[in-house]
Design a protein around this motif. Sequence first.
Motif, short mmCIF file in Angstrom:
data_model
loop_
_atom_site.label_atom_id
_atom_site.label_comp_id
_atom_site.label_asym_id
_atom_site.label_seq_id
_atom_site.Cartn_x
_atom_site.Cartn_y
_atom_site.Cartn_z
N PRO A 61 0.82 -1.22 0.00
CA PRO A 61 0.00 0.00 0.00
C PRO A 61 0.85 1.27 0.00
CG PRO A 61 -0.75 -1.51 1.72
CD PRO A 61 0.45 -2.14 1.08
N GLU A 62 1.95 1.26 0.81
CA GLU A 62 2.70 2.51 0.96
C GLU A 62 3.43 2.92 -0.31
OE1 GLU A 62 3.08 -0.25 2.76
OE2 GLU A 62 5.18 -0.71 3.22
N ILE B 115 -1.66 6.19 -4.55
CA ILE B 115 -3.11 6.26 -4.31
C ILE B 115 -3.39 7.25 -3.19
CG2 ILE B 115 -3.66 3.92 -5.07
CD1 ILE B 115 -3.46 3.10 -2.10
N VAL C 298 -6.59 7.73 -0.35
CA VAL C 298 -7.81 7.07 0.11
C VAL C 298 -8.54 7.98 1.10
CG1 VAL C 298 -8.79 5.00 1.15
CG2 VAL C 298 -6.60 4.85 -0.07
N PHE D 44 1.13 14.68 6.54
CA PHE D 44 1.67 13.35 6.85
C PHE D 44 2.17 12.64 5.59
CE2 PHE D 44 1.52 8.84 7.68
CZ PHE D 44 1.92 8.71 8.99
N GLY D 45 1.32 12.65 4.54
CA GLY D 45 1.69 11.94 3.31
C GLY D 45 2.94 12.51 2.65
N CYS E 144 5.98 11.48 4.42
CA CYS E 144 6.34 10.09 4.17
C CYS E 144 6.97 9.93 2.80
CB CYS E 144 5.11 9.18 4.27
SG CYS E 144 4.53 9.01 5.95
N ARG F 231 -6.00 15.39 2.71
CA ARG F 231 -4.92 14.48 3.09
C ARG F 231 -4.67 13.47 1.97
NH1 ARG F 231 -5.29 10.51 8.29
NH2 ARG F 231 -6.81 9.49 6.93
N ALA F 232 -5.78 12.97 1.38
CA ALA F 232 -5.63 11.98 0.31
C ALA F 232 -5.01 12.62 -0.93
CB ALA F 232 -6.99 11.37 -0.02
N VAL G 269 -0.82 13.53 -1.36
CA VAL G 269 0.24 12.64 -1.85
C VAL G 269 0.28 12.62 -3.39
CG1 VAL G 269 0.27 11.18 0.20
CG2 VAL G 269 -1.28 10.61 -1.67
N ALA H 178 -2.43 5.28 7.35
CA ALA H 178 -1.05 5.79 7.26
C ALA H 178 -0.32 5.09 6.12
CB ALA H 178 -0.33 5.58 8.57
N ALA H 179 -0.55 3.79 5.96
CA ALA H 179 0.13 3.06 4.89
C ALA H 179 -0.27 3.61 3.52
CB ALA H 179 -0.19 1.57 4.99
N THR H 180 -1.56 3.92 3.36
CA THR H 180 -1.99 4.45 2.06
C THR H 180 -1.40 5.82 1.80
OG1 THR H 180 -3.98 5.56 2.88
CG2 THR H 180 -4.21 3.24 2.26
N LEU H 181 -0.91 6.47 2.84
CA LEU H 181 -0.28 7.78 2.65
C LEU H 181 1.22 7.64 2.41
CD1 LEU H 181 -2.25 9.67 5.41
CD2 LEU H 181 -2.42 10.03 2.95
N GLY H 182 1.67 6.39 2.28
CA GLY H 182 3.06 6.19 1.92
C GLY H 182 3.97 5.91 3.10
N ALA H 183 3.39 5.67 4.29
CA ALA H 183 4.23 5.45 5.46
C ALA H 183 4.72 4.01 5.50
CB ALA H 183 3.46 5.76 6.73
N THR I 193 7.51 3.79 10.07
CA THR I 193 6.92 5.12 10.22
C THR I 193 5.52 5.02 10.82
OG1 THR I 193 8.17 5.83 8.29
CG2 THR I 193 6.41 7.27 9.03
N ARG J 264 4.86 7.00 14.09
CA ARG J 264 4.09 8.25 14.03
C ARG J 264 2.60 8.05 14.27
NH1 ARG J 264 4.86 12.47 9.74
NH2 ARG J 264 3.58 13.50 11.29
#
Lengths: 354, 268, 260
Positions: A79-80, A84, A86, A105-106, A109, A153-154, A157, C164-169, C173, C177
């Motif tokens: 996923p990371e 995408i 979400v 946050f995105g 990351c 937020r979505a 990224v 958080a994972a979908t945001l690239g973490a 992380t 976080r």
Amino acid sequence: MSRSAPESPRPGGLRARLVVERPAFRLDVELDVAAGEVVALLGPNGAGKTTALRALAGLAALAGGSIELDGRPLHTLPPEHRPIGVVFQDYLLFPHLSALENVAFGPRCQGASRAEARRVAAALLERVGLAGHASAKPRQLSGGQAQRVALARALAVRPRLLLLDEPLAALDAHTRLETRSRLRRHLTDFEGATVLVTHDPLDAMVLADRLVVIENGAVVQQGTSAEVARHPRTDYVARLVGLNLYRGVADGPEVAVGGVVFSVTERLQGPVFVAFPPASVALYRSRPDGSPRNLWRGRIDGIERYGDNIRVHLDGPITVSADVTPAAVAELDLSPGQEIWAAVKATETHAYPA
Amino acid sequence: MFMRLVRRAVTAPAVVVLVLGAAACGSTGSASPAGADGTAPSPAGDGTLTVFAAASLTGAFTELGRTFEAADPGTSVRFNFGSSATLAQQIVAGAPADVFAAASPATMKTVTDASLASSPAVFARNRLQIAVPADNPAGIDELGDLADAKVKVALCAAQVPCGAAAVKALQAAGLTVTPVTLEQDVKATLTKVTLGEVDAALVYATDVLASGGEVRGIDFPEADKAINDYPIAALTGAPAGSPARRFVDLVLSPQGEDVLTAAGFQVP
Amino acid sequence: MSGRLPWLLLAPALAGMAFLVLPLAGLLVRAPWSTLPARLAEPQVLEALRLSLVTATIATLVCLLLGVPLAWLLARTAFPGRRLLRALITVPLVLPPVVGGVALLLVLGRRGLVGQWLDATFGVSLPFTTAGVVIAEAFVAMPFLVISVEGALRTGDPRFEEAAATLGASRWTVFRRVTLPLIAPGVLAGAVLCWARALGEFGATITFAGNFPGTTQTMPLAVYLALETEPEAAVVLSLVLLAVSVIILAGLRERWVSRI
């Protein structure tokens, strides 16, 4: 069952076949979404819409199929690493971070510096009209504001695929109206592909360019909202768009459905669907004169308010919903269990190939 | 660690009954024939005799308890074994004890000072030995070896009798020993030797004997300067001929001496 | 409002409070107040107190370092034998601490399974050292932390981590976080329990690390030995330990409450 022809391949966008297996459930759907297009996954609870979305995000493992975004395989990435964004059903804003930190946050990351991430986040909050709430914690935001922060937020990224899970379901009716039109503007501006999950046909029709209806893990119908609304292919879709729907056999201008023969305006042969709105059904205490076509005798199964009208559910050779005025109910002295005649005008019935 | 063993001794063979009768008469002459006063009141009541005894007496007293019960089936003996100091404090705080057998006169004094017992009698002596693991890795043969900085030594803390005795013995030898640990009681000290965590410890000869073959005991002459007297007393309120008095008499009898000697004690 | 208090709850609550507080009152009543300042000034007392605070704090840090990831493993991953592992983690809670100390000796002692190797390879021997005290305390106190943190993880919503994972973490992380801040109250509660347990640790410490002033004699050990000869001193030492721990915990609580 036939589907409308798949879109011809376009340079950008999403092409996916999602197979997810769960105990006593199997999802197997194909999904094509062009860049800039918004597709709504519509279906009853438990149909597999959210599972499909989670599979796209990489949060549910694929048992088969593949996902391709802008020509590159997506299903092999965790996923990371998927490009995408979400928006989750209850937004899942991080409660310990401010609105700004949530949006930043995105980018953080993805390797942006703290300052750069905050700048991007501030710009996005501005775009969703929440510049003044940057330092607010999620619990201090209203439902509509939280939804907008989640969207920001979505988008922060810079996703190529935007996934929204029931983005309006958590809102009250008033907020929903306003948030829906705002969301529509943002989705129009978004250049990537968008997949939206909803069980609300109105959300789907307002927000999406195209609907994909899922039932029991499979696509049962897809097309523009107008196509789907006019020609429902399942009871679920028909109920959703407010039509009575039957499967019958056509022979020229006549369609036999159970024991009832309908005259229709179309000329067809073989298996067809017949659909007509509840408002086109008329009820009579005694058999009306004239053609026996489009006429049957049923028993009242239930009576309920429906907007300004009364909806009467009839049992009999076919089950049907009829919308009548309160005055008509009083005049006919309708009550559950009562036998009654029902008729529908030929001009109001639609037939199309099944 | 308040390790307390409260045991109910099981009835032992009846053979010992005769021996007990003879022993009791022989030691003090004040005891009635065994069984004649089985109903004599005891502070604990219910024909139960409660003995608080130093942990080092566990083996010997358990055996004597069986002997006592065999001679007097109407009385069951309960033991509370533990650190003498702890036991003394429990008695002062009102614990229901009939007999107190301490590992040092000082701890007995706590009880006599509180007027809870009088005229204690010394019934056993314990002398220190150097305990080393069976394979004696540090090659210890005499007390002087313990002063070597490379030798890991465990002693009892000075607050408990075996620690006080160790201090006395080392002083008598003019040695300065830096232990790695000052253990809370003699059993804990011995455990460190059994597990090989230390190369040597000063413990009682009785403890070495009780450990079976796991630990070797080495006698040393300075131990004579640190002999530990074990006093016993029936607690105040126990009349002559009561089970408490009779138990004390049994401990002081030749039969008691035999059991204590077998456990490694010296008798006065 | 007072007339509405349910007695069925209030009565046992008061009884429970009395049960917990009265022994403390007993210590206070029996404390030799006149000689107290002199006793407190004894270097051995301060030494034991310092050692107790230092070792309990280090033990808590060790527990945090190892226990939080362990709790995460138990709460967030699935592997065969996980149930058994969770049951095993409570072993130090059930085990009499002295037995725990013996068990530590059997593993980390000079002739222990691992200790033998440590001694031969690095010349490290843990028993009778301050590090041994920390190990004994951490062994006994860690379950409190693990159970508390695992509970926090289980009641927490794992979907925040998905978001958080979908945001690239990356997973690290996400943990740092998102997961950790969200379970912070559980971690703090666990750390407090852990620290308090480590501070009061006696059996495993004296068995594994022994008792030597300045190196391994913590307050509970000093209290126990004082009890052998000077019960009054034991009361004083206990009061010192209690007072210090209550002051520290109350102070920390103030800080968290104002921060969260």
